[in-house]
Design an enzyme around this catalytic site. Sequence first.
Site, PDB file in Angstrom:
ATOM      1  N   LYS A   1     -11.535   2.484   2.009  1.00 32.07           N
ATOM      2  CA  LYS A   1     -11.076   1.626   0.903  1.00 32.07           C
ATOM      3  C   LYS A   1     -11.129   0.157   1.299  1.00 32.07           C
ATOM      4  CE  LYS A   1      -6.473   0.965   0.331  1.00 32.07           C
ATOM      5  NZ  LYS A   1      -6.012  -0.443   0.306  1.00 32.07           N
ATOM      6  N   ASN A   2     -10.602  -0.141   2.500  1.00 27.74           N
ATOM      7  CA  ASN A   2     -10.486  -1.554   2.878  1.00 27.74           C
ATOM      8  C   ASN A   2     -11.809  -2.169   3.347  1.00 27.74           C
ATOM      9  OD1 ASN A   2      -7.872  -1.527   2.053  1.00 27.74           O
ATOM     10  ND2 ASN A   2      -6.983  -1.403   4.111  1.00 27.74           N
TER      11      ASN A   2
ATOM     12  N   ARG B   1      -3.352  -6.473  -4.761  1.00 33.55           N
ATOM     13  CA  ARG B   1      -3.430  -7.784  -4.110  1.00 33.55           C
ATOM     14  C   ARG B   1      -4.820  -8.108  -3.608  1.00 33.55           C
ATOM     15  NH1 ARG B   1       1.146 -10.020  -2.533  1.00 33.55           N
ATOM     16  NH2 ARG B   1      -0.078 -11.109  -0.986  1.00 33.55           N
TER      17      ARG B   1
ATOM     18  N   CYS C   1       5.245  -7.978  -2.482  1.00 39.70           N
ATOM     19  CA  CYS C   1       5.020  -6.592  -2.881  1.00 39.70           C
ATOM     20  C   CYS C   1       5.931  -5.695  -2.069  1.00 39.70           C
ATOM     21  CB  CYS C   1       3.557  -6.204  -2.729  1.00 39.70           C
ATOM     22  SG  CYS C   1       3.078  -5.978  -1.028  1.00 39.70           S
TER      23      CYS C   1
ATOM     24  N   ARG D   1       3.733 -11.492   1.875  1.00 42.48           N
ATOM     25  CA  ARG D   1       2.268 -11.558   1.896  1.00 42.48           C
ATOM     26  C   ARG D   1       1.674 -12.812   1.241  1.00 42.48           C
ATOM     27  NH1 ARG D   1      -0.110  -5.706   0.611  1.00 42.48           N
ATOM     28  NH2 ARG D   1      -1.847  -6.513   1.806  1.00 42.48           N
ATOM     29  N   PRO D   2       1.936 -13.968   1.819  1.00 39.46           N
ATOM     30  CA  PRO D   2       1.348 -15.196   1.277  1.00 39.46           C
ATOM     31  C   PRO D   2      -0.161 -15.261   1.512  1.00 39.46           C
ATOM     32  CG  PRO D   2       2.501 -15.646   3.344  1.00 39.46           C
ATOM     33  CD  PRO D   2       2.743 -14.202   3.023  1.00 39.46           C
ATOM     34  N   ILE D   3      -0.834 -16.179   0.832  1.00 45.58           N
ATOM     35  CA  ILE D   3      -2.285 -16.349   1.035  1.00 45.58           C
ATOM     36  C   ILE D   3      -2.616 -17.775   1.479  1.00 45.58           C
ATOM     37  CG2 ILE D   3      -3.012 -14.497  -0.528  1.00 45.58           C
ATOM     38  CD1 ILE D   3      -3.713 -16.809  -2.554  1.00 45.58           C
ATOM     39  N   ASP D   4      -1.633 -18.411   2.122  1.00 47.16           N
ATOM     40  CA  ASP D   4      -1.836 -19.798   2.546  1.00 47.16           C
ATOM     41  C   ASP D   4      -3.050 -19.967   3.459  1.00 47.16           C
ATOM     42  OD1 ASP D   4       0.105 -18.252   4.192  1.00 47.16           O
ATOM     43  OD2 ASP D   4      -0.194 -19.917   5.572  1.00 47.16           O
ATOM     44  N   GLN D   5      -3.326 -18.969   4.296  1.00 51.34           N
ATOM     45  CA  GLN D   5      -4.463 -19.104   5.227  1.00 51.34           C
ATOM     46  C   GLN D   5      -5.800 -19.080   4.488  1.00 51.34           C
ATOM     47  OE1 GLN D   5      -4.020 -19.657   8.676  1.00 51.34           O
ATOM     48  NE2 GLN D   5      -1.987 -19.979   7.808  1.00 51.34           N
TER      49      GLN D   5
ATOM     50  N   ASP E   1      -1.087   0.253   8.902  1.00 52.07           N
ATOM     51  CA  ASP E   1      -1.369   1.217   7.829  1.00 52.07           C
ATOM     52  C   ASP E   1      -1.136   2.674   8.247  1.00 52.07           C
ATOM     53  OD1 ASP E   1      -1.965  -0.851   6.170  1.00 52.07           O
ATOM     54  OD2 ASP E   1      -4.146  -0.614   6.275  1.00 52.07           O
TER      55      ASP E   1
ATOM     56  N   ARG F   1      -3.955   5.377  -4.976  1.00 50.24           N
ATOM     57  CA  ARG F   1      -4.584   4.071  -4.752  1.00 50.24           C
ATOM     58  C   ARG F   1      -5.533   4.124  -3.559  1.00 50.24           C
ATOM     59  NH1 ARG F   1      -0.873  -0.968  -4.311  1.00 50.24           N
ATOM     60  NH2 ARG F   1      -2.968  -1.721  -3.980  1.00 50.24           N
TER      61      ARG F   1
HETATM   62  N1  EPU Z   1      -0.461 -13.694   6.202  1.00 47.87           N
HETATM   63  C1  EPU Z   1       0.044 -14.965   5.952  1.00 47.87           C
HETATM   64  N2  EPU Z   1      -0.753 -15.845   5.275  1.00 47.87           N
HETATM   65  C2  EPU Z   1      -1.993 -15.517   4.833  1.00 47.87           C
HETATM   66  C3  EPU Z   1      -2.491 -14.238   5.084  1.00 47.87           C
HETATM   67  C4  EPU Z   1      -1.705 -13.334   5.792  1.00 47.87           C
HETATM   68  O1  EPU Z   1       1.153 -15.285   6.330  1.00 47.87           O
HETATM   69  O2  EPU Z   1      -2.638 -16.366   4.217  1.00 47.87           O
HETATM   70  C5  EPU Z   1       0.355 -12.724   6.955  1.00 47.87           C
HETATM   71  C6  EPU Z   1       0.759 -11.526   6.108  1.00 47.87           C
HETATM   72  O3  EPU Z   1       1.894 -11.787   5.328  1.00 47.87           O
HETATM   73  C7  EPU Z   1       0.977 -10.487   7.165  1.00 47.87           C
HETATM   74  C8  EPU Z   1      -0.087 -10.819   8.213  1.00 47.87           C
HETATM   75  O4  EPU Z   1      -0.436 -12.170   7.973  1.00 47.87           O
HETATM   76  O5  EPU Z   1       2.246 -10.638   7.716  1.00 47.87           O
HETATM   77  C9  EPU Z   1      -1.336  -9.978   8.185  1.00 47.87           C
HETATM   78  O6  EPU Z   1      -1.788  -9.822   6.858  1.00 47.87           O
HETATM   79  P1  EPU Z   1      -3.322  -9.653   6.471  1.00 47.87           P
HETATM   80  O7  EPU Z   1      -3.754 -10.872   5.754  1.00 47.87           O
HETATM   81  O8  EPU Z   1      -4.112  -9.225   7.650  1.00 47.87           O
HETATM   82  O9  EPU Z   1      -3.237  -8.450   5.431  1.00 47.87           O
HETATM   83  P2  EPU Z   1      -4.179  -8.278   4.175  1.00 47.87           P
HETATM   84  O10 EPU Z   1      -5.505  -8.819   4.496  1.00 47.87           O
HETATM   85  O11 EPU Z   1      -3.480  -8.749   2.955  1.00 47.87           O
HETATM   86  C10 EPU Z   1      -5.209  -5.984   4.861  1.00 47.87           C
HETATM   87  C11 EPU Z   1      -5.282  -4.615   4.279  1.00 47.87           C
HETATM   88  C12 EPU Z   1      -3.908  -3.972   4.327  1.00 47.87           C
HETATM   89  C13 EPU Z   1      -3.465  -3.928   5.791  1.00 47.87           C
HETATM   90  C14 EPU Z   1      -3.488  -5.327   6.389  1.00 47.87           C
HETATM   91  C15 EPU Z   1      -3.161  -5.357   7.881  1.00 47.87           C
HETATM   92  C16 EPU Z   1      -7.092  -4.806   2.683  1.00 47.87           C
HETATM   93  C17 EPU Z   1      -7.530  -4.828   1.279  1.00 47.87           C
HETATM   94  N3  EPU Z   1      -5.777  -4.701   2.904  1.00 47.87           N
HETATM   95  O12 EPU Z   1      -4.279  -6.701   4.069  1.00 47.87           O
HETATM   96  O13 EPU Z   1      -4.052  -2.654   3.831  1.00 47.87           O
HETATM   97  O14 EPU Z   1      -2.156  -3.400   5.888  1.00 47.87           O
HETATM   98  O15 EPU Z   1      -4.794  -5.912   6.223  1.00 47.87           O
HETATM   99  O16 EPU Z   1      -4.042  -4.557   8.587  1.00 47.87           O
HETATM  100  O17 EPU Z   1      -7.906  -4.852   3.587  1.00 47.87           O
HETATM  101  C18 EPU Z   1      -3.306  -0.620   2.883  1.00 47.87           C
HETATM  102  O18 EPU Z   1      -4.479  -0.243   2.858  1.00 47.87           O
HETATM  103  O19 EPU Z   1      -2.332   0.160   2.671  1.00 47.87           O
HETATM  104  C19 EPU Z   1      -3.018  -2.025   3.164  1.00 47.87           C
HETATM  105  C20 EPU Z   1      -1.860  -2.600   2.827  1.00 47.87           C
END
Ligand code: EPU
Length: 405
Positions: free
Chosen positions: A5-6, A80, A104, A109-113, A292, A384
Amino acid sequence: MSGAKNAILPAMAASLLSEGPVEIVGAPLLRDISTFGTLLGILGAEVSRTGNGDGRDTLRIAPGVADKAEAPYDLVKTMRASVLVLGPLLARYGRARISLPGGCAIGERPIDQHLRGLELLGARTALSEGYIEATADRLKGAPVCFDMKTVTGTENLMMAAVLAEGTTVLSNAALEPEVCDLARLLRGMGADIEGEGTDEIVIRGVRSLRGVRHEVMADRIEAATLLLAGAITGGDVTVDGADPFGMGAVLDKLRETGAEVSAVPGGVRVRRAGPIRSVNVKTAPYPGFPTDLQAQFMAYMCLGDGFSIISETIFENRFMHVAELRRMGARIDVSGNTAAVKGVTNLSGAPLMATDLRASASLVLAGLAAAGTTEVLRIYHLDRGYDALERKLRSLGADISRVKE
Ligand code: EPU
């Protein structure tokens, strides 16, 4: 074994970058994939699926013209990963309007990066009415160093940089196999990328990208969930098509618990005859133990022969399964991001409420090993990310069925 999926969701997003159709081979029937298909439809693409629904269908995504370049709140709030269209839309159309995802069930889970990285490539971003509005003329390659490992953040920046002018260097990039799979897809489309799988990814922008047929990597989380089903029930399970590469941390932990794990031709086999040894687990970015699988592993540890300390370092609120496992007789204390699990000899079946995707899987695993009947409600969470999990478990001898809620 189905595709991951990912890896599929970013591949679908990457199709927005292409001038020709992109075919993704290995698609399971998952709610997140159909939601992403709906999103691509809104963005002007034509998505079709061929195959017999055996978890290895082919998705064909033919690009169109997005007149809105917008990911609406209704979709983003249910998935997301919608944020993955931000980079491709900016790169391809110079504009994107994406609903800012809220918190969630597993954390803030911010997207600031993602946003900071895109700004470094020359994008202008603003927040308006709950939406991120981003615009750019042609993006310009730049060095981007992430403050933390972020999987979709790395993927978004890779997809933005492939069509940018000049060279982008992503430092402290995520190393996940799904990031590597995306790099492989983008290279197939004509992108110039190297270094994926290390923490520095170098991308030299090209003018345009072409369509490609891409076989997506196997789902390592689904595979490990099935192996845990074997281990928790004291069974002997072989997951065909599972790729032990990418599962090292989990396979090592399974071995520590006393399970016998081996790579067999075309798959991975687990067997457990003796007691479950309690072990400690700390989630970490790849190649560490994946967040995960934390919930599923905790279900296993509930039946361990001692104490297990489980630390969740990625998401701040990913222990929603604990209260449900306790209802089955599990002994778990939580303090901050750490759960102390004292193994018990038996769990007892109970009606349970699923709260998120991986938590649902953990409750199913606990139910397989528990005495009596377990009912897991709200399994739409499970759908999902797992394609017909109950059918796969039934084929391994589990007594499990899907009934209407
Ligand atoms: N984070 C920030 N700012 C950002 C981005 C991330 O603070 O701009 C923090 C997050 O809040 C978290 C950490 O960095 O604490 C890591 O988050 P990451 O961005 O790696 O997570 P993601 O990309 O949103 C993906 C998977 C998730 C999986 C995580 C960690 C996808 C679509 N989703 O999420 O999958 O848990 O990486 O490996 O690839 C799942 O499949 O159940 C799932 C939640």
